[in-house]
Design an enzyme around this catalytic site. Structure first.
Site, mmCIF file in Angstrom:
data_model
loop_
_atom_site.group_PDB
_atom_site.id
_atom_site.type_symbol
_atom_site.label_atom_id
_atom_site.label_comp_id
_atom_site.label_asym_id
_atom_site.label_seq_id
_atom_site.Cartn_x
_atom_site.Cartn_y
_atom_site.Cartn_z
ATOM 1 N N CYS A 115 -41.111 -8.079 2.096
ATOM 2 C CA CYS A 115 -40.737 -6.783 1.499
ATOM 3 C C CYS A 115 -41.915 -6.061 0.850
ATOM 4 O O CYS A 115 -41.841 -4.866 0.577
ATOM 5 C CB CYS A 115 -39.625 -6.983 0.483
ATOM 6 S SG CYS A 115 -38.238 -7.896 1.158
ATOM 7 N N HIS A 255 -38.924 -1.538 -4.885
ATOM 8 C CA HIS A 255 -38.324 -2.099 -3.671
ATOM 9 C C HIS A 255 -36.817 -2.190 -3.867
ATOM 10 O O HIS A 255 -36.338 -2.616 -4.921
ATOM 11 C CB HIS A 255 -38.925 -3.481 -3.403
ATOM 12 C CG HIS A 255 -38.184 -4.259 -2.366
ATOM 13 N ND1 HIS A 255 -37.875 -3.728 -1.142
ATOM 14 C CD2 HIS A 255 -37.675 -5.521 -2.379
ATOM 15 C CE1 HIS A 255 -37.205 -4.634 -0.438
ATOM 16 N NE2 HIS A 255 -37.078 -5.731 -1.173
ATOM 17 N N ASN A 285 -31.189 -3.884 1.657
ATOM 18 C CA ASN A 285 -32.594 -4.273 1.570
ATOM 19 C C ASN A 285 -33.203 -4.223 2.969
ATOM 20 O O ASN A 285 -32.877 -5.045 3.822
ATOM 21 C CB ASN A 285 -32.674 -5.689 0.983
ATOM 22 C CG ASN A 285 -34.099 -6.208 0.856
ATOM 23 O OD1 ASN A 285 -35.032 -5.628 1.407
ATOM 24 N ND2 ASN A 285 -34.257 -7.304 0.141
HETATM 25 N N1 COA Z 1 -19.085 -12.587 -1.679
HETATM 26 C C1 COA Z 1 -18.380 -13.289 -2.576
HETATM 27 N N2 COA Z 1 -18.889 -14.325 -3.266
HETATM 28 C C2 COA Z 1 -20.172 -14.660 -3.017
HETATM 29 C C3 COA Z 1 -20.961 -13.967 -2.095
HETATM 30 C C4 COA Z 1 -20.366 -12.893 -1.403
HETATM 31 N N3 COA Z 1 -21.055 -12.148 -0.505
HETATM 32 N N4 COA Z 1 -22.187 -14.517 -2.073
HETATM 33 C C5 COA Z 1 -22.177 -15.528 -2.956
HETATM 34 N N5 COA Z 1 -20.955 -15.615 -3.525
HETATM 35 C C6 COA Z 1 -20.497 -16.561 -4.535
HETATM 36 C C7 COA Z 1 -21.312 -17.834 -4.566
HETATM 37 O O1 COA Z 1 -20.868 -18.738 -3.590
HETATM 38 C C8 COA Z 1 -21.043 -18.316 -5.979
HETATM 39 O O2 COA Z 1 -19.796 -18.958 -5.996
HETATM 40 P P1 COA Z 1 -19.592 -20.286 -6.880
HETATM 41 O O3 COA Z 1 -19.820 -19.846 -8.302
HETATM 42 O O4 COA Z 1 -18.177 -20.647 -6.576
HETATM 43 O O5 COA Z 1 -20.599 -21.261 -6.392
HETATM 44 C C9 COA Z 1 -20.907 -17.028 -6.784
HETATM 45 O O6 COA Z 1 -20.646 -15.989 -5.809
HETATM 46 C C10 COA Z 1 -22.123 -16.654 -7.574
HETATM 47 O O7 COA Z 1 -23.249 -16.764 -6.723
HETATM 48 P P2 COA Z 1 -24.688 -16.411 -7.223
HETATM 49 O O8 COA Z 1 -25.659 -16.693 -6.136
HETATM 50 O O9 COA Z 1 -24.937 -17.024 -8.575
HETATM 51 O O10 COA Z 1 -24.537 -14.838 -7.424
HETATM 52 P P3 COA Z 1 -25.594 -13.821 -7.984
HETATM 53 O O11 COA Z 1 -25.003 -13.048 -9.076
HETATM 54 O O12 COA Z 1 -26.934 -14.455 -8.219
HETATM 55 O O13 COA Z 1 -25.760 -12.815 -6.783
HETATM 56 C C11 COA Z 1 -27.331 -12.320 -5.046
HETATM 57 C C12 COA Z 1 -26.276 -13.264 -5.543
HETATM 58 C C13 COA Z 1 -27.872 -12.838 -3.732
HETATM 59 C C14 COA Z 1 -26.696 -10.953 -4.820
HETATM 60 C C15 COA Z 1 -28.457 -12.197 -6.101
HETATM 61 O O14 COA Z 1 -28.850 -13.470 -6.523
HETATM 62 C C16 COA Z 1 -29.650 -11.463 -5.611
HETATM 63 O O15 COA Z 1 -29.591 -10.304 -5.234
HETATM 64 N N6 COA Z 1 -30.826 -12.136 -5.626
HETATM 65 C C17 COA Z 1 -32.038 -11.554 -5.143
HETATM 66 C C18 COA Z 1 -32.059 -11.678 -3.666
HETATM 67 C C19 COA Z 1 -33.078 -10.812 -3.053
HETATM 68 O O16 COA Z 1 -33.238 -9.679 -3.451
HETATM 69 N N7 COA Z 1 -33.747 -11.315 -2.020
HETATM 70 C C20 COA Z 1 -34.716 -10.586 -1.332
HETATM 71 C C21 COA Z 1 -35.950 -10.526 -2.141
HETATM 72 S S1 COA Z 1 -36.919 -9.262 -1.562
#
Ligand code: COA
Length: 328
Positions: A115, A255, A285
């Site tokens: 990214c 970003h 993204n």
């Molecule tokens: N729909 C519903 N539930 C979902 C889900 C979805 N699409 N994706 C994950 N979950 C669930 C998980 O399984 C977890 O369940 P559990 O508590 O029963 O285990 C719960 O939601 C929380 O997951 P978590 O990963 O802690 O959520 P989060 O608040 O961190 O959000 C992201 C997840 C991926 C949206 C977030 O971490 C994020 O955006 N991170 C940065 C990623 C990124 O930008 N990557 C590219 C870098 S350039």
């Protein structure tokens, strides 16, 4: 040769017509529009069809940028295609774009910094223009990430979109141009976001394909924290280097990874949220394409005027990050 500043002379963007909405994803994995919207800010993202590929969008975005910069493609000395989803391994997507554009005098290549690729490319182009190595450079961020997204993995398939953005850079007039750039990486975090298979370490076979080893694997939580810290830190650094204050920035384009990441960076930097651009709701993204797509939208919407300070910051797999401060 005397050092000149570089400036962005024209921008362009392109993306597939196909759109994948949160409602579509609700039918594919166990998720909901409500979860995706509150956790990421994303409502929909563009998705390429099976017959569309990265350089198609890169060429379209580049043609617009070249037209707006009013230059002849033959005068482009450097063509950088930042991508982690190239058309093919060999030749580079940069060379394929070069041929389509008729930019036959350019040194063309691909740059893999996920990214942060566009900011890496902008930094390289800035230095080449400053030192007089080239007069005009074309920097592109282009991705068809949907080919590497596992549409059975709800934690990643909701995030990514396809598209391309491009910028023509050249010598600046007056005191305008790129004031400061910084790029960094830290490979110790490589496995926070990676696709294990498909390269020389785990070569592509029918077995690795059926195991989905070519798909992105991500530790979202960890990345979230590093992304906020790195984008905020690098922004402070480029501002300091240019002798400018955050309050002077007229437009901040981070970003577009997650609206919550953008909000956290905004509050860390203590900039007015009204100057922070977000299009995450409609693009998701798009990795290296995210900053140049956003920049082109801002130019088109008149969000930036001559003399304005524009701050760009990015973060991506690798991990990589970068920042740039530009006097428009
Ligand atoms: N729909 C519903 N539930 C979902 C889900 C979805 N699409 N994706 C994950 N979950 C669930 C998980 O399984 C977890 O369940 P559990 O508590 O029963 O285990 C719960 O939601 C929380 O997951 P978590 O990963 O802690 O959520 P989060 O608040 O961190 O959000 C992201 C997840 C991926 C949206 C977030 O971490 C994020 O955006 N991170 C940065 C990623 C990124 O930008 N990557 C590219 C870098 S350039």
């Amino acid at each position: 040769m005397a050092e000149v500043r570089s400036a962005i002379l024209g921008t362009g963007r392109a993306y597939p017509e196909g759109i994948l909405t949160n409602a579509d994803l609700e039918r594919m994995v166990e998720t909901s529009d409500e979860w995706i919207t509150t956790r990421t800010g994303i409502k929909e993202r563009h998705r390429a069809s099976e017959s569309e590929y990265t350089s198609l969008f890169a060429v379209e975005a580049s043609r617009k940028a070249i037209e707006r910069a009013r230059i002849d493609p033959i005068d482009i000395g450097l063509l950088i295609c930042a991508t982690v989803s190239p058309d093919q391994i060999l030749p580079s997507t940069g060379c394929l774009i070069q041929a389509e554009l008729g930019a036959h005098k350019a040194a063309a290549f691909d740059l893999a910094a996920a990214c942060s690729g566009f900011l890496y490319g902008l930094t390289m182009a800035d230095k080449m223009i400053k030192t007089g190595q080239v007069r005009y450079a074309l920097v592109i961020g282009a991705e068809v990430l949907s080919r590497y997204v596992d549409f059975t993995d709800r934690s990643t398939c909701i995030l990514f979109g396809d598209g391309a953005g491009a910028a023509v850079m050249g010598p600046a007039e007056g005191d305008r141009g790129v004031l400061a750039t910084r790029i960094y990486s830290d490979g110790r975090y490589a496995e926070q976001l990676y696709s294990p298979g498909g390269g020389t370490r785990i070569k592509p076979t029918s077995e690795t394909l059926s195991q989905g080893l070519h798909y992105f694997k991500m530790k979202g939580n960890e990345l979230f924290k590093i992304a906020v810290r790195s984008m905020a830190d690098v922004s402070v650094e480029v501002l300091k280097e240019a002798g400018c204050r955050a309050e002077e920035v007229k437009l901040f384009i981070p970003h577009q990874a997650n609206q919550r990441i953008t909000d956290a960076v905004t509050s860390r930097l203590d900039v007015d949220p009204s100057i922070v651009y977000s299009n995450i709701a409609y693009h998701g993204n798009t990795s290296s394409a995210s900053v140049p797509i956003a920049l082109d939208e801002c130019v088109e919407q008149g969000k930036v005027s001559e003399g304005d300070l524009v701050l760009l910051a990015s973060f991506g797999g690798g991990v990589t990050w970068g920042g740039a401060l530009i006097k428009w």
